[in-house]
Write an enzyme that holds these catalytic residues in place. Structure first.
Site, PDB file in Angstrom:
ATOM      1  N   ASN A  66       0.770  -1.249   0.000  1.00 49.12           N
ATOM      2  CA  ASN A  66       0.000   0.000   0.000  1.00 49.12           C
ATOM      3  C   ASN A  66       0.798   1.295   0.000  1.00 49.12           C
ATOM      4  OD1 ASN A  66      -2.534  -1.366   0.172  1.00 49.12           O
ATOM      5  ND2 ASN A  66      -2.070  -1.808   2.307  1.00 49.12           N
ATOM      6  N   TYR A  67       2.046   1.264   0.466  1.00 47.89           N
ATOM      7  CA  TYR A  67       2.749   2.531   0.653  1.00 47.89           C
ATOM      8  C   TYR A  67       4.020   2.704  -0.168  1.00 47.89           C
ATOM      9  CZ  TYR A  67      -0.524   3.319   4.422  1.00 47.89           C
ATOM     10  OH  TYR A  67      -1.686   3.512   5.131  1.00 47.89           O
TER      11      TYR A  67
END
Length: 630
Positions: free
Chosen positions: A587-588
């Site tokens: 996600n990051y």
């Protein structure tokens, strides 16, 4: 962006509902106050959810027990109550008979033959086939999770106040479908109807319903590898990349505004500093019913402890009830501001940022860059940190050594984002297993060296250093290794014999004679005798007759490499035991950074991304070369 058209046409086959509840056999009952009692099917199902988990840590948690029992009593009342007893006290409930039944069922499932398991799997896949894909703008695309979650007891992460509550069964009457106006509407299960059928092409979900635990919506969306999801991921990471052109001005401004005369501006500046430097989440409003989790804007008096001259201790429950605890040094002006925000008459329970909420903060951030929110900082800083970490890695060592270095870089990002996890139950057993594997390889290496000396005694004088480790394994350890190998060999041949016979049965052939298995097990017995003799004499038998010193040296070299790789694997397992690398990687961290590492350091992408992630981030694999930079 909201409001933009996501699709021109959408056709799908709806969702799969979990099977209806099948009541337990008459002999399997809940025992209340020492007496077997009959429950209405709905209440029996809920009692069964708890009984099946009886031996888990969840079921031993008092909060879990209390929430479960309250919901169980509600369902019992709704379904007409128990005719055999007035059930009121959890302590009088005995779930052991139900638990034993579920354990027996689990065992039966586990003991199914490979052929039976395969047949069940094929039947399941055939049934699910039509739900797995949809037609998006006339093109076949994968659907994400097309199964409605079955009812059960909510576990929750961390110290969740709702752990143990009943996740109620979702019915077709709760489900809203979304598809094109001209698309055929999938038929609901017999005797039911859909809550609603929509034709909204401004959203990218196929079905939705409200779940009862936190009263939030659940969605069936396109799969991670779909073109729509890929485009959404690409836009997210490009938005984070765009921040690099504005970050200097933002930092300059918030540093200046830390001393602003306007208290709101000072709070915005302080919050932006904390979000930028310590990757705090923005934090939103929570209802009384929800877990007491906070982010930057919802920090309270008690979550921040100040230690002059400029140390701050943050201690609060973050997303998913994961504790965020950090002692950090902050800018002296930030320290002064936090002291002002904590000033009397403020007391525990009061908001630290009393003039600020995420919407005010995000509105302020939009002035610098369209679409900039506090969340974008987290993605930007995670990817920027990963880029900086990868720049420090030297292109040397084996593929496994490089993967360990990549994981260490990923770990730095996970720590920045506070992606913790509790040590897995099987962690210690997993570590012991790897340690035993290393010990066995060391034993094998020593054994080969002893064989070399039997072939040529002069080798010890020629290279004493090479033979230094001959006494590194104790007799006791050696005996244990022998036992493990013998058991493993027996198990291997017995399982192979069963597997081969199952295969022959399917092909309509006669089963193999038992003598064939006996022949293999006799060889294992011979090996056992050989090991016993070896343990007495300290001299392994040199076999086969054509073995040479050179061949043994080559074997030792291979073992050395395997020991190095397994030791690295062990270190990696230990280092990652309390840090979840997956969340930041998915996600990051911009996936193109992982692709850059793969191409620049000649590490196969399969070592860094699972098959699912390779499909999800196919756009990144295709678009980034080794010189790409975040």
């Amino acid at each position: 962006m909201d409001g933009e058209i996501k699709w021109e046409s959408l056709e799908h086959n709806g969702v799969i509902f979990p099977p209806e509840y099948e009541p337990l056999p008459k002999s399997v009952k809940l025992i209340y106050d020492g007496k077997r009692v009959s429950l209405p099917p709905d209440a029996e199902e809920v009692a069964g959810f708890y009984a099946a988990m009886l031996e888990t840590d969840h079921a031993k948690n008092p909060v879990f027990q209390k929430n479960f029992f309250n919901d169980f009593l509600k369902v019992l009342k709704e379904s007409g109550g128990c005719k055999d007893a007035d059930i009121k006290e959890f302590s009088k409930c005995d779930f052991s008979v139900m638990f034993a039944y579920f354990e027996q069922k689990r065992g039966e499932k586990k003991n199914l033959s490979a052929a039976e398991k395969k047949a069940i799997k094929l039947e399941k896949e055939a049934f699910e086939e039509k739900y797995k894909t949809c037609l998006l703008n006339g093109r076949k695309e994968q659907v994400g999770n097309f199964r409605i979650e079955p009812p059960g007891l909510f576990r929750g992460r961390g110290a969740h106040p709702k752990t143990g509550k009943l996740k109620r069964r979702v019915k077709p009457e709760d489900v809203v479908l979304n598809l094109s106006k001209d698309a055929p509407v999938p038929p609901p299960p017999e005797g039911h109807q859909w809550a609603e059928v929509r034709h909204d092409n401004n959203v990218s979900w196929l079905a939705m319903w409200r779940e009862n635990i936190s009263n939030s919506f659940k969605y069936v969306r396109f799969a991670a590898n779909s073109s729509l999801k890929g485009m959404s991921d690409f836009k997210k990471f490009e938005k984070a990349r765009e921040l690099k052109y504005h970050i200097d001005v933002i930092r300059e401004n918030y540093k200046k505004n830390l001393k602003s005369q306007l208290m709101l501006d000072r709070q915005i500046a302080t919050a932006t500093y904390l979000i930028d430097v310590f990757a705090l989440r923005a934090g939103g409003e929570k209802s009384e019913e929800e877990a007491d989790t906070v982010g930057c804007c919802s920090l309270r008096f008690e979550h921040v402890t100040l230690k002059p001259p400029n140390k701050v201790i943050f201690d609060f429950l973050g997303k998913d009830s994961i504790r965020f605890y950090q002692e950090v040094e902050v800018d002296p002006q930030v320290f002064k501001n936090l002291r002002i925000f904590k000033k009397a008459p403020k007391k525990p329970g009061d908001d630290l940022f009393d003039r600020l909420d995420p919407s005010i903060l995000n509105k302020h951030l939009q002035n610098y860059m369209p679409g900039l929110t506090a969340k974008v900082f987290r993605t930007y800083n995670a990817s920027k940190t990963m880029q900086d970490q990868l720049d420090l890695i030297k292109n040397e060592g084996t593929v496994n050594e490089k993967v360990v270095k990549f994981n260490a870089a990923n770990r730095t990002v996970a720590i920045l984002c506070n992606h913790q996890r509790t040590i897995a139950k099987g962690h210690e057993a997993g570590v012991t297993k790897i340690q035993d594997r290393i010990k066995e390889m060391v034993w094998q290496k020593i054994r080969f060296k002893k064989m070399m000396l039997q072939l040529d005694k002069k080798l010890l004088k020629k290279n004493p250093k090479f033979f230094e480790e001959l006494d590194d394994i104790s007799k006791e350890d050696e005996e244990n290794i022998h036992k493990v190998i013998i058991e493993r060999e027996k198990d291997k041949w017995e399982k192979k014999f069963i597997r081969d016979n199952e295969k022959r049965k399917l092909e309509g052939l006669e089963p193999l004679p038992k003598e064939e298995l006996k022949e293999k097990l006799d060889k294992v017995k011979e090996l056992e005798k050989e090991y016993k003799k070896e343990l007495k004499t300290g001299k392994p038998e040199v076999k086969p007759s054509n073995i040479t010193v050179e061949k043994l040296e080559a074997q030792i070299e291979k073992l050395d490499q395997r020991i190095t790789n397994t030791t690295l694997q062990l270190k990696d397992k230990e280092d990652n035991s309390q840090v979840a690398l997956g969340t930041s990687k998915i996600n990051y961290i911009d996936p193109r950074l992982t692709v850059v590492f793969s191409k620049k350091f000649n590490v196969p992408i399969e070592k860094l991304f699972t098959k699912t992630l390779r499909e999800k981030f196919n756009w990144a694999i295709q678009s980034a070369d080794e010189n790409w930079r975040f």
